[in-house]
Design a protein around this motif. Structure first.
Motif, short mmCIF file in Angstrom:
data_model
loop_
_atom_site.label_atom_id
_atom_site.label_comp_id
_atom_site.label_asym_id
_atom_site.label_seq_id
_atom_site.Cartn_x
_atom_site.Cartn_y
_atom_site.Cartn_z
N HIS A 39 0.85 -1.19 0.00
CA HIS A 39 0.00 0.00 0.00
C HIS A 39 0.89 1.25 0.00
N HIS A 40 0.25 2.39 0.22
CA HIS A 40 0.94 3.65 0.48
C HIS A 40 0.45 4.21 1.81
N VAL A 41 1.24 5.08 2.42
CA VAL A 41 0.87 5.63 3.73
C VAL A 41 -0.47 6.35 3.65
N ARG A 42 -0.77 6.97 2.53
CA ARG A 42 -2.04 7.69 2.39
C ARG A 42 -3.25 6.75 2.45
N ASP A 43 -3.02 5.43 2.35
CA ASP A 43 -4.11 4.45 2.44
C ASP A 43 -4.49 4.13 3.88
N LEU A 44 -3.81 4.69 4.84
CA LEU A 44 -4.05 4.33 6.24
C LEU A 44 -5.51 4.40 6.67
N PRO A 45 -6.29 5.41 6.26
CA PRO A 45 -7.69 5.45 6.72
C PRO A 45 -8.46 4.18 6.37
N SER A 46 -8.13 3.54 5.25
CA SER A 46 -8.84 2.32 4.87
C SER A 46 -8.27 1.07 5.54
N LEU A 181 7.36 10.89 10.21
CA LEU A 181 7.74 11.75 9.10
C LEU A 181 6.79 11.60 7.91
N HIS A 182 6.06 10.50 7.84
CA HIS A 182 5.18 10.23 6.71
C HIS A 182 3.84 10.96 6.78
N PHE A 183 3.55 11.59 7.90
CA PHE A 183 2.22 12.16 8.09
C PHE A 183 2.15 13.61 7.64
N THR A 184 0.98 13.96 7.11
CA THR A 184 0.69 15.32 6.67
C THR A 184 -0.61 15.78 7.33
N PRO A 185 -0.85 17.09 7.37
CA PRO A 185 -2.13 17.55 7.92
C PRO A 185 -3.32 16.96 7.20
N LEU A 188 -3.84 13.37 8.40
CA LEU A 188 -4.37 13.35 9.76
C LEU A 188 -5.85 13.72 9.77
N ALA A 189 -6.24 14.69 8.95
CA ALA A 189 -7.65 15.08 8.87
C ALA A 189 -8.50 13.93 8.31
N GLN A 192 -8.95 11.36 11.09
CA GLN A 192 -9.92 11.84 12.08
C GLN A 192 -11.34 11.79 11.53
N GLY A 193 -11.50 12.09 10.23
CA GLY A 193 -12.81 12.04 9.62
C GLY A 193 -13.39 10.63 9.58
N ASP A 194 -12.51 9.62 9.62
CA ASP A 194 -12.95 8.23 9.63
C ASP A 194 -13.03 7.65 11.03
N GLY A 195 -12.94 8.53 12.04
CA GLY A 195 -13.12 8.07 13.42
C GLY A 195 -11.88 7.47 14.05
N ILE A 196 -10.72 7.76 13.49
CA ILE A 196 -9.47 7.25 14.04
C ILE A 196 -8.82 8.38 14.84
N ALA A 197 -8.66 8.15 16.13
CA ALA A 197 -8.19 9.20 17.04
C ALA A 197 -6.67 9.29 17.01
#
Length: 342
Positions: A39-46, A181-185, A188-189, A192-197
């Protein structure tokens, strides 16, 4: 356990010398029990669930690499751990030229007296004057890139931002908590929108994190100590996430080590402030952490031992073999893995 069990071959070209842009476009290897997927880091919400909590380290890297002179001798120093208002323990290059009481001039108005050589070879540096040491370092120091990067190129202006996470607030680290280092605003938004604190704690990463394991058996290795803090409100929120069925996912091995240091036998995180030298190897019973997001680590390192403790040594050897064969980028500026034990 024999340290050689945690060895593997890494081609030098797999070592990342710069981070990818944007940060969340880094590749992510999911290791979920027996399943592996790219995957890619941006896939984390899923890849995470509503109710899960990501815990980040808000330490900020200071310019802890110094170059100076004692008389005609050139002396390099990498600050490791703060011991007092003006005292820092440091690993010193050309240390054989330095004796107790010697003065090292780092230029730009920064100088220190060396003393108290320890078993690991580090020295205690007491900085002269009344000016805050942080200001001295801003003038005289530079970003302390890891040795596997610094050995191939010099630190530059890009590293001043590249080697800080978006959470960096509390000054005191001499190495970055690189998983964050992989995280961006934006990412993170989305989480949070998917209920991950999310939650933060502080652990000031020391240069000892890069020290090689010289012992032949893990029982003979002495772990370096690092200072950390979890305040009571943060501990309560982490415990509430666990109590409601959410998974606590440590973003980085520094976070995992501090959470496990602060947890009681039932897995509840207590408020914590002080040093931790916890050394996690296979056989360790994890009390609080349900998963880990982390970069790819050095062979024979304490961090590869830690991920092997979480997932199983053979499983991690297989995961790293897949990452190497698939072109993943390794170490501080490299790609990431999301480790979810069965």
């Amino acid at each position: 356990m024999r340290v050689e069990l945690f060895d593997f071959e890494l081609p030098p070209e797999r070592i990342a010398l710069r981070p990818v842009v944007p940060r969340d476009s880094a590749r992510l290897l999911l290791v979920d029990g027996e399943r592996m997927a790219d995957h890619h880091v941006r896939d984390l919400p899923s890849l995470l669930r509503p109710g899960d909590m990501l815990v980040f380290n808000d330490t900020r890297v200071i310019p802890a690499q110094l170059e100076g002179r004692r008389g005609d001798a050139r002396i390099g120093a990498t600050l490791h751990k703060r011991e007092g208002p003006r005292e820092w323990r440091a690993f010193v290059r050309n240390a054989r030229r330095v004796r107790d009481g010697d003065r090292i001039d780092f230029g730009h108005g920064a100088a220190a007296i060396a003393s108290d050589r320890s078993e690991d070879g580090s020295l205690l540096l007491c900085f002269e004057g009344d000016e805050p040491v942080e200001l001295l370092l801003e003038r005289a120091g530079r970003m302390p890139l890891p040795p596997y990067i610094a050995g191939k190129r010099a630190a530059d202006e890009r590293d001043a931002s590249d080697y800080q996470t978006m959470f960096a607030r509390e000054k005191g680290a001499v190495a970055a908590p690189t998983a964050a280092l992989h995280f961006t605003p934006g990412l993170l938004a989305a989480l949070q929108g998917d209920g991950i604190a999310s939650e933060t704690l502080t652990l000031h990463v020391g240069a000892g994190t890069f020290l090689p394991v010289k012992a032949e058996d893990t029982d003979e290795h002495r772990m370096h100590a690092e200072w950390g803090r979890i305040n009571a409100p943060a501990a309560a929120r982490i415990n509430a996430a666990r109590a409601s069925g959410g998974r606590v996912i440590a973003v980085g091995t520094t976070v995992l080590r501090l959470l496990e240091s602060a947890a009681d036998e039932a897995g509840d995180v207590q408020a914590f402030e002080g040093d931790t030298s916890i050394f996690i190897t296979p056989g360790y019973r994890f009390r609080t952490v349900s998963g880990l997001l982390t970069n790819f680590h050095l062979p024979r390192s304490t961090l590869f031992m830690l991920v092997s403790a979480l997932m199983g040594r053979e499983r991690m050897q297989a995961a790293y073999s897949h990452a190497i064969a698939s072109g993943y980028r390794f170490y501080s500026y490299g790609d990431a893995s999301l480790l979810l034990p069965a």
